[in-house]
Design a protein around this motif. Sequence first.
Motif, PDB file in Angstrom:
ATOM      1  N   ASN A   1       0.815  -1.223   0.000  1.00 32.74           N
ATOM      2  CA  ASN A   1       0.000   0.000   0.000  1.00 32.74           C
ATOM      3  C   ASN A   1       0.847   1.271   0.000  1.00 32.74           C
ATOM      4  OD1 ASN A   1      -2.571  -1.336   0.100  1.00 32.74           O
ATOM      5  ND2 ASN A   1      -2.181  -1.760   2.271  1.00 32.74           N
TER       6      ASN A   1
ATOM      7  N   LYS B   1      -0.623   4.249  -1.984  1.00 27.27           N
ATOM      8  CA  LYS B   1      -1.805   4.800  -1.314  1.00 27.27           C
ATOM      9  C   LYS B   1      -1.410   5.661  -0.120  1.00 27.27           C
ATOM     10  CE  LYS B   1      -5.923   3.245   1.252  1.00 27.27           C
ATOM     11  NZ  LYS B   1      -5.459   3.689   2.588  1.00 27.27           N
ATOM     12  N   VAL B   2      -0.501   5.156   0.701  1.00 19.54           N
ATOM     13  CA  VAL B   2      -0.120   5.890   1.904  1.00 19.54           C
ATOM     14  C   VAL B   2       0.624   7.174   1.557  1.00 19.54           C
ATOM     15  CG1 VAL B   2       1.454   5.816   3.881  1.00 19.54           C
ATOM     16  CG2 VAL B   2      -0.191   3.975   3.515  1.00 19.54           C
TER      17      VAL B   2
ATOM     18  N   GLU C   1       0.244   8.923  -1.081  1.00 17.77           N
ATOM     19  CA  GLU C   1      -0.767   9.854  -1.592  1.00 17.77           C
ATOM     20  C   GLU C   1      -1.516  10.515  -0.441  1.00 17.77           C
ATOM     21  OE1 GLU C   1      -3.085   7.425  -4.174  1.00 17.77           O
ATOM     22  OE2 GLU C   1      -1.661   7.556  -5.852  1.00 17.77           O
ATOM     23  N   GLU C   2      -1.797   9.750   0.621  1.00 18.07           N
ATOM     24  CA  GLU C   2      -2.421  10.335   1.810  1.00 18.07           C
ATOM     25  C   GLU C   2      -1.511  11.396   2.424  1.00 18.07           C
ATOM     26  OE1 GLU C   2      -4.820   6.276   3.245  1.00 18.07           O
ATOM     27  OE2 GLU C   2      -3.099   7.047   4.387  1.00 18.07           O
ATOM     28  N   VAL C   3      -0.236  11.074   2.550  1.00 14.68           N
ATOM     29  CA  VAL C   3       0.721  12.024   3.126  1.00 14.68           C
ATOM     30  C   VAL C   3       0.767  13.297   2.290  1.00 14.68           C
ATOM     31  CG1 VAL C   3       3.171  12.420   3.619  1.00 14.68           C
ATOM     32  CG2 VAL C   3       2.108  10.231   4.232  1.00 14.68           C
TER      33      VAL C   3
ATOM     34  N   ARG D   1      -1.502  14.648   0.715  1.00 10.13           N
ATOM     35  CA  ARG D   1      -2.709  15.448   0.979  1.00 10.13           C
ATOM     36  C   ARG D   1      -2.714  16.034   2.388  1.00 10.13           C
ATOM     37  NH1 ARG D   1      -5.246  10.874  -1.569  1.00 10.13           N
ATOM     38  NH2 ARG D   1      -5.991  10.148   0.477  1.00 10.13           N
TER      39      ARG D   1
ATOM     40  N   GLU E   1      -2.661  14.172   5.136  1.00 14.32           N
ATOM     41  CA  GLU E   1      -3.258  13.204   6.063  1.00 14.32           C
ATOM     42  C   GLU E   1      -2.118  12.380   6.665  1.00 14.32           C
ATOM     43  OE1 GLU E   1      -6.102  10.938   3.842  1.00 14.32           O
ATOM     44  OE2 GLU E   1      -6.915  12.733   2.874  1.00 14.32           O
TER      45      GLU E   1
ATOM     46  N   ARG F   1      -0.386  10.466  10.043  1.00 16.60           N
ATOM     47  CA  ARG F   1      -0.542   9.859  11.362  1.00 16.60           C
ATOM     48  C   ARG F   1       0.723   9.055  11.662  1.00 16.60           C
ATOM     49  NH1 ARG F   1      -4.567   8.661   8.121  1.00 16.60           N
ATOM     50  NH2 ARG F   1      -3.948   6.464   7.941  1.00 16.60           N
TER      51      ARG F   1
ATOM     52  N   ASN G   1       1.033   6.363   8.822  1.00 14.06           N
ATOM     53  CA  ASN G   1      -0.275   5.965   8.292  1.00 14.06           C
ATOM     54  C   ASN G   1      -0.406   4.443   8.203  1.00 14.06           C
ATOM     55  OD1 ASN G   1      -0.236   8.741   7.951  1.00 14.06           O
ATOM     56  ND2 ASN G   1      -1.376   8.690   6.044  1.00 14.06           N
TER      57      ASN G   1
ATOM     58  N   GLN H   1       3.011  20.028   9.045  1.00 11.24           N
ATOM     59  CA  GLN H   1       2.771  18.707   8.468  1.00 11.24           C
ATOM     60  C   GLN H   1       4.089  17.968   8.213  1.00 11.24           C
ATOM     61  OE1 GLN H   1       0.537  20.253   5.160  1.00 11.24           O
ATOM     62  NE2 GLN H   1      -1.427  19.529   5.988  1.00 11.24           N
TER      63      GLN H   1
END
Length: 432
Positions: free
Chosen positions: A152, A155-156, A158-160, A162, A164, A166, A173, A223
């Motif tokens: 993944n 996907k992860v 791409e989240e970062v 944006r 997002e 964690r 994430n 961020q």
Amino acid sequence: MRSITRTIRMGGWMIVLVCVCIAGRAAGGSFQVDPTVAIQAQPFTLDRVRLLDGPFRHAMEKDIDWLVRLEPDRLLSRFREYAGLEPKGPIYGGWERDTISGHSLGHYLSACALGYAATGDERLLAKVNYIVDELVVCQKASGDGYVGGIPNGHKVFEEVARGEIRSKGFDLNGLWVPWYTTHKLMAGLRDAYLHCDNKTARTVLIQLADWAWTVVDDLNDEQIQRMLACEHGGMLELAADVYALTGDKKYLKLADAFYHKAILDPLSQERDAFPGVHANTQIPKLIGCARRYELTGEERFGTIARFAWDTIVDHHTYVTGGNSHREYFGPPDTLADRLSENTTETCNTYNMLKFTRPLFAWTGQARYMDYYERALLNHILASQNPEDGMTCYFLPLAQGARKTYSTPFNAFWCCTGTGMENHVRYGEQIYS
């Protein structure tokens, strides 16, 4: 051609490192940006040094035996799978079946490249070239410059991108240290170019660096710092290296995105930031600062590098040259009550040797090589099983403790990866 004999004396032990230094130019690729810091001690390149008989050569040969046995297609298995391609071999066991998968391929690529430079063994060159060609296929299938074996991963990241984000320190994430794993691959590509003159590796590396910039470009400082709470390996160093390979200053901006303020700001003010933190998470950041200083002359990075080295070596290091207890730094000058089967992680010493090289190059001061020899003999050489070439995660210092070695195909710890590299690097610090 000339012969050099180095005698290393540690306590009651004496080991003689004998090598032959070969005249001529390096056969690999090169950086386009020269250091701005004056270099006082310039090493021979690995391809100009050949070890003669002795314990160091024995360790190198055992390491190479293992490297030859490993199958690139199995290390590439998840790279192909996550690029939407059919794997050519089953994945190895151990950590390679976790979300850190892919870190071993980066180390393996570096080890084969370094081993080829150190010996001229064409089997290692063939493995380097094959892996790079396979990574090209995977990168093209990805379509955006990314290449990796992380579950993944796309996907992860791409989240970062944006915002997002964690992390609890070792996860980003939900993935185990994905930037750390990416750094290992980038380092392998760099080494394939520098030591094997594989120009395709340089291209793949630059495209991967360009992709990395798309992940961090739109993030604000808060961020970025939240992202950097997760262990991220030597991304600062590799971004600086890509700048040195290309001369394009946009990669210095990429390096800036991996400046971790929580650790590096106190060090820039000459305050010890190490008590209570995970040791090997920090040392690659320091290598990156040293590289940044060397390339740009920005004094802040030089201050960090010099102060951090002094602090670790003088206040957090055991007699063997290793550091950390159960992977963490403790209070300064407090080591006697921190002895167990889990002292001195081998990755830490691998990175401390990398960290020491530029400081000696800038100054020529013997104290840096005094430490280097101590750690090389007492930890790095001692971390390998001389019978089968396997390596240990920790070098235990507790009375009665025993070393635990990796297995050939079902461990792939972080120290398995650095162990691949450690024993083909013995010719690196022979200076003219």
